[in-house]
Design an enzyme around this catalytic site. Sequence first.
Site: not given
Length: 282
Positions: A105-107, A109
């Site tokens: 999970l992107d930083r 998001t």
Amino acid sequence: MRRFPRSAGEAAELFRGDGVVYDDGAPALPADPCRGGAIWYHRPLPDEPELPHDLPVLYEDPWLLVVDKPHGLPTTPRGRFVAQTALTILRHRREEQDLAPAHRLDRDTAGTLLLTRDPAVRGAVQRQFQARRTTKTYEAVVALPSPETLQRLPPSRESRIEKTRGRLQAGEIDGPVNAVTRIEPLEPRPWTDADGLWGALRLTPLTGQTHQLRVHLDALGVPIRWDPLYPVARERDPGDLSRPLQLLARSLGIRHPVTGEPLEFTSGRTLATLWEPHRPST
């Protein structure tokens, strides 16, 4: 020493103390022969800004752990963030060194993040993501060029996305499709505030390319609110979380790797700029 991408003086500093070690942990000294062997370099940790540590547990059993990740906290150590990451925090907090993220999970998001607690099930869980047997839904607040845009968005975006190593942004290129996103308005009406015209979308990615949702929405002319990368990459203070990317991983569905039971996990978070009617009731 000649090959090391630093000055000789900086490289020599590595061999003082225990920064460079052999497989068994013994310090490696500059005069030691190393032909045919291997040494490990433990780089010094950079100064890291304090990031949010609130990681509510959504689900856990002997094999799995699901947490609700906040905006701005990286999932795993990378770049300048090592200690200030969800994985490091959870391993220390729970004293579980076998914890490992099943997906990324992107930083920027927030939302549902699944980790495995038992290494024996890690492969089975990751194969579900690789084989696209998981279900994921996201919510986003996007910038609209006009009120009619929300209803004119296509039901899906299909393209080829690639990210070049060393570049911050991914992009669409010609070629076979490798990224598919379903798009649905959460509510047919946009809203305005002092900063512009906005709409709320529900997004269902059927694939998992880097920055897929951000790239697809930017390509459609409706970039996600407060996106620091799209359409233009902007310099930012890594510790400034006052304008978090308005993207939330709302739900994640998988089959339990041991019992085969279908499971769905739902984030309890809300996007800061989401229009009031969309906020979940308490």
